[in-house]
Design a protein around this motif. Structure first.
Motif, mmCIF file in Angstrom:
data_model
loop_
_atom_site.group_PDB
_atom_site.id
_atom_site.type_symbol
_atom_site.label_atom_id
_atom_site.label_comp_id
_atom_site.label_asym_id
_atom_site.label_seq_id
_atom_site.Cartn_x
_atom_site.Cartn_y
_atom_site.Cartn_z
ATOM 1 N N LEU A 49 0.806 -1.224 0.000
ATOM 2 C CA LEU A 49 0.000 0.000 0.000
ATOM 3 C C LEU A 49 0.842 1.277 0.000
ATOM 4 N N GLU A 56 0.653 4.258 -2.837
ATOM 5 C CA GLU A 56 0.418 5.662 -2.476
ATOM 6 C C GLU A 56 1.456 6.583 -3.134
ATOM 7 N N ASN A 109 -8.798 -1.575 -0.159
ATOM 8 C CA ASN A 109 -8.030 -0.389 0.224
ATOM 9 C C ASN A 109 -7.331 0.229 -0.974
ATOM 10 N N GLN A 152 -9.983 2.070 -3.036
ATOM 11 C CA GLN A 152 -10.386 3.310 -2.360
ATOM 12 C C GLN A 152 -9.331 4.400 -2.515
ATOM 13 N N ARG A 153 -8.067 4.019 -2.476
ATOM 14 C CA ARG A 153 -7.000 5.018 -2.609
ATOM 15 C C ARG A 153 -6.946 5.578 -4.030
ATOM 16 N N ARG A 160 -9.734 8.134 -4.246
ATOM 17 C CA ARG A 160 -9.476 9.404 -3.551
ATOM 18 C C ARG A 160 -8.393 10.236 -4.229
ATOM 19 N N ALA A 161 -7.476 9.565 -4.940
ATOM 20 C CA ALA A 161 -6.331 10.274 -5.509
ATOM 21 C C ALA A 161 -6.752 11.140 -6.694
#
Length: 536
Positions: free
Chosen positions: A333, A337, A411, A414-415, A418-419
């Motif tokens: 993760l 990111e 997860n 979802q990231r 959001r990004a």
């Protein structure tokens, strides 16, 4: 040899070919020891030569029997060699730990027959010098030896010789590696001619595409697909935002051969196209993307190493320790990111998970041990189907791994959501292949023969589909598909047009030909695949 066939360790075809070779090699090769005077005076040499020949054939049968039980039928030896030579001691240890029962059965069968033959040879062999062989006997021995040697001019028979079976396959494997290296050199030499790819970017100015490649995930073990155990609660909660394709199968039951067709224009009809045509990272870079390869798989020097090595950024968190307990997919993760935070407007990010690869209980932290020893509908169905205690335990551990995979993948999705909310973004999840874990037989692991070795999940999220109607989404989700055509869908997500793109094989395209997939494009083990109702 008949004993190994009766145990299901050899096919009738293998029994016939091996028996012919053994029947001609025994009197042919061992018979020479009777003809040669020096050897003839040493009867133990004759007995030893006979035993060696017999035991070589029995050892070969035991190995084939183990592989047949592990894969469901006799596997492609190249597939086995790819697994062996892209492995390391730690992975080998996990493999032995997961498959020790099947290995023990194969060893026991070999030991039992070998001991019986050794006992019989000891009782039947003569201590005195064998009698002289007349002209007729010498002709017979010479004839059988000639037949044995002549059989090797037939490539199919030669490959059944236990001394040649694996060396010939190893040479084939080395030829594949050399072909991959040649491909890399050829591509480097021909970069000036890459206009033949006819790459044209037709997407938005800023675009992020994330491709999450799962490992050994069977969709029939996901509550997202109707499984009675709640193995995917996070993805279930995101269901309205996802496009969940209901009827997708992998083209191959093993990682390397499947990825060769997922990442390149190669498919079941042209399996070697990976050696002469560009892969997805090459096409993406040609279209102006910054590429990332983020992996929990062990770096390898084979074909996949060539592909991942082309990425602008490479993150491998699993170096030198094999598929160990501490290398959980959640550790990827932070790498994702960082890739999402990269300011480059066009990014193609490949995330390669360990997923639910055997050994299953090493794929998840202890906090995800949710189904061990649970008495529920699944455990009752497995018991009523006659599955062994070991396979039932493996199913519980596999479902735990699926639950952890749900946590990791949800997860990641979802990231991506959001990004950069002002940019176009997509994320696609697809597994390389599936697993047979008591679905159709008393087995836990990969399977060539069972549909459960191919039935995978595939789902996606993309901002461009948010406003589509419920009916249009449902129609899209029920399109049949096979992952050897997945590069066409990926090119669509990337906004790439090229000479390799075919709308008929892009599951998102209005030009998708559903009928083609029902009329023979999808094949499992060479046979047309049709959706089935599963027991669990």
């Amino acid at each position: 040899m008949f004993f190994f066939w009766a145990l299901g360790m050899l096919s009738a075809n293998e029994l016939a070919k091996s028996s012919v070779l053994m029947a001609t090699s025994l009197p042919g090769i061992a018979g020479l020891l009777i003809v040669i005077p020096y050897c003839r005076n040493r009867p133990r040499w004759l007995s030893g030569a006979s035993l060696l020949i017999i035991l070589l054939f029995f050892l070969d049968a035991a190995i084939k029997g183990f592989l047949r039980d592990h894969f469901g039928l006799r596997p492609n030896p190249i597939l086995v060699l790819q697994a062996i030579f892209n492995s390391n001691p730690a992975e080998t240890s996990e493999f032995l730990r997961h498959n020790w029962r099947d290995l023990a059965q194969a060893v026991a069968a070999f030991a039992l027959v070998a001991l019986a033959i050794c006992w019989a040879e000891r009782r039947l062999s003569r201590s005195e010098t064998p009698p002289a062989i007349g002209r007729g006997g010498m002709v017979t021995i010479g004839s059988l030896l000639t037949v044995f040697l002549a059989l090797h001019f037939n490539p199919t028979m030669a490959k059944e010789n236990p001394l040649l079976f694996w060396p010939i396959r190893y040479l084939d494997y080395q030829a594949q590696l050399a072909q991959a290296q040649d491909m890399q050199r050829n591509v480097a030499r021909s970069m000036a001619h890459r206009s033949q790819w006819q790459v044209r970017y037709q997407g938005p100015d800023a675009n992020t595409v994330v491709w999450i490649i799962g490992e050994s995930i069977n969709r029939n073990n996901m509550s997202l697909y109707g499984y009675s155990r709640n193995t995917t609660p996070m993805l279930d909660a995101m269901r309205r935002d996802l496009i969940v394709f209901r009827d997708v199968v992998s083209s191959e039951p093993a990682t390397m051969s499947s990825l060769m067709k997922m990442l390149t224009p190669a498919d079941l009809n042209d399996p070697l196209a990976w050696s002469s045509k560009p892969d997805m990272l090459m096409l993406a870079r040609e279209a102006g993307y910054r590429t990332f390869w983020i992996s929990n798989q062990v770096p390898n020097d084979g074909w996949l190493g060539l592909v991942s090595g082309r990425a602008d950024e490479q993150v491998f968190i699993n170096r030198g320790a094999g598929r160990g307990e501490n290398n959980y997919d959640g550790n990827l993760l932070p790498g994702l990111e960082r890739a999402l935070d990269d300011p480059t407007p066009k990014k193609f990010i490949v995330v390669h998970l360990l997923g639910a690869h055997p050994t299953y209980d090493m794929r998840y932290p202890q906090g995800f041990s949710r189904f061990e020893g649970v008495r529920d509908l699944v455990s009752e169905q497995l018991t009523s189907a006659g599955r062994s205690m070991w396979v039932r335990q493996q199913r519980d551990e596999y479902d735990n791994a699926i639950a952890y995979n749900d946590f990791v993948v949800a997860n990641m999705v979802q990231r991506v959501m959001r990004a950069h909310p002002d940019r176009h973004a997509s994320v696609l999840f697809s597994s390389d292949h599936a697993q047979e874990v008591g679905h159709t037989r008393d087995h836990a692991g990969q399977s060539v023969a069972d549909a459960s070795g191919y039935e995978i999940p595939m789902f996606m999220w993309t901002r461009s589909f948010v406003a589509k109607s419920v009916d249009e989404k449902a129609q899209l989700e029920h399109r049949p598909y096979q992952t050897d055509h997945l590069e066409h869908t990926m090119m669509a997500l990337l906004g790439i047009q090229s000479s390799y793109y075919r709308p008929a094989r892009d599951i998102l395209s209005d030009g998708f030909l559903r009928e083609d997939f029902f009329n023979g494009l999808r094949r499992i083990n060479g046979k047309p695949y049709e959706p089935r109702s599963v027991m669990y």
